[in-house]
Design a protein around this motif. Sequence first.
Motif, short mmCIF file in Angstrom:
data_model
loop_
_atom_site.label_atom_id
_atom_site.label_comp_id
_atom_site.label_asym_id
_atom_site.label_seq_id
_atom_site.Cartn_x
_atom_site.Cartn_y
_atom_site.Cartn_z
N TYR A 216 34.95 -19.48 23.52
CA TYR A 216 36.27 -19.39 22.89
C TYR A 216 37.03 -20.71 23.07
N ARG A 217 36.89 -21.34 24.24
CA ARG A 217 37.57 -22.61 24.47
C ARG A 217 37.01 -23.70 23.56
N ILE A 218 35.71 -23.69 23.32
CA ILE A 218 35.11 -24.65 22.39
C ILE A 218 35.64 -24.41 20.98
N PHE A 219 35.71 -23.13 20.58
CA PHE A 219 36.27 -22.79 19.29
C PHE A 219 37.71 -23.32 19.17
N GLN A 220 38.51 -23.14 20.21
CA GLN A 220 39.90 -23.59 20.20
C GLN A 220 39.97 -25.12 20.09
N GLN A 221 39.08 -25.83 20.76
CA GLN A 221 39.08 -27.29 20.71
C GLN A 221 38.69 -27.81 19.33
N VAL A 222 37.69 -27.18 18.72
CA VAL A 222 37.28 -27.58 17.37
C VAL A 222 38.41 -27.29 16.38
N LYS A 223 39.03 -26.13 16.52
CA LYS A 223 40.17 -25.77 15.65
C LYS A 223 41.29 -26.79 15.80
N LEU A 224 41.60 -27.19 17.03
CA LEU A 224 42.65 -28.17 17.27
C LEU A 224 42.32 -29.51 16.61
N LEU A 225 41.08 -29.95 16.74
CA LEU A 225 40.68 -31.22 16.11
C LEU A 225 40.85 -31.17 14.60
N ILE A 226 40.46 -30.07 14.00
CA ILE A 226 40.61 -29.93 12.55
C ILE A 226 42.09 -29.97 12.16
N ILE A 227 42.92 -29.27 12.90
CA ILE A 227 44.35 -29.24 12.61
C ILE A 227 44.96 -30.63 12.75
N VAL A 228 44.65 -31.33 13.84
CA VAL A 228 45.23 -32.65 14.08
C VAL A 228 44.72 -33.66 13.05
N PHE A 229 43.41 -33.66 12.77
CA PHE A 229 42.88 -34.61 11.79
C PHE A 229 43.48 -34.37 10.41
N THR A 230 43.69 -33.12 10.05
CA THR A 230 44.31 -32.82 8.77
C THR A 230 45.75 -33.33 8.75
#
Length: 186
Positions: A62-76
């Motif tokens: 779940y923490r990996i999922f949260q980190q990937v989600k955060l990267l997508i949000i920030v890069f966007t």
Amino acid sequence: MIPSAFALFGVWFCNGLWHGTGWNYIFFGLYYFVLILAGNAFEPLIQKTADRLHINREGVPYRIFQQVKLLIIVFTGELFFRAEGLRAGIDMFLSIFTRFELSALTDGSLLKLGISAADFLAVFGGFLAVLMVGILHERGVSIRERASKWGIVRRWSFYYAAVLVIIIFGAYGPGYRAVDLIYAGF
């Protein structure tokens, strides 16, 4: 939730205006406002769903999922922030889905985007350094603790060398072009 929504709106609208008066900056601020507000609004539903599906929100997957989600949000968000305008940001965002080709990763066209092979080499070197430090940390080796046991000359030489490497290969590496800081216009 309504009072916090008004406060969040003010903060993120002003955050966008602080960076510039273009629509892309205002969109940048409101983008984060909407995401934070939606996260707050849906948190009870997310918690209930995680409980129902027996998802451990403290576990590694779940923490990996949260980190990937955060990267997508920030890069966007950064995509819109760095665009020449809102229309350009929208076009760049849509091109991710409409004009992406895997061959761009191997045919050398990445080098035509203004990023040189030396830049890629510097990024790769930084990646390796962070990876090595991470592996050492996972094995219980603390570079900071080891360096603190060195003599003052050796320790401070190491610190200065680390800073110089970052400066030389980060900002002043091969092909360096002086550019104004983003806040130079304020």
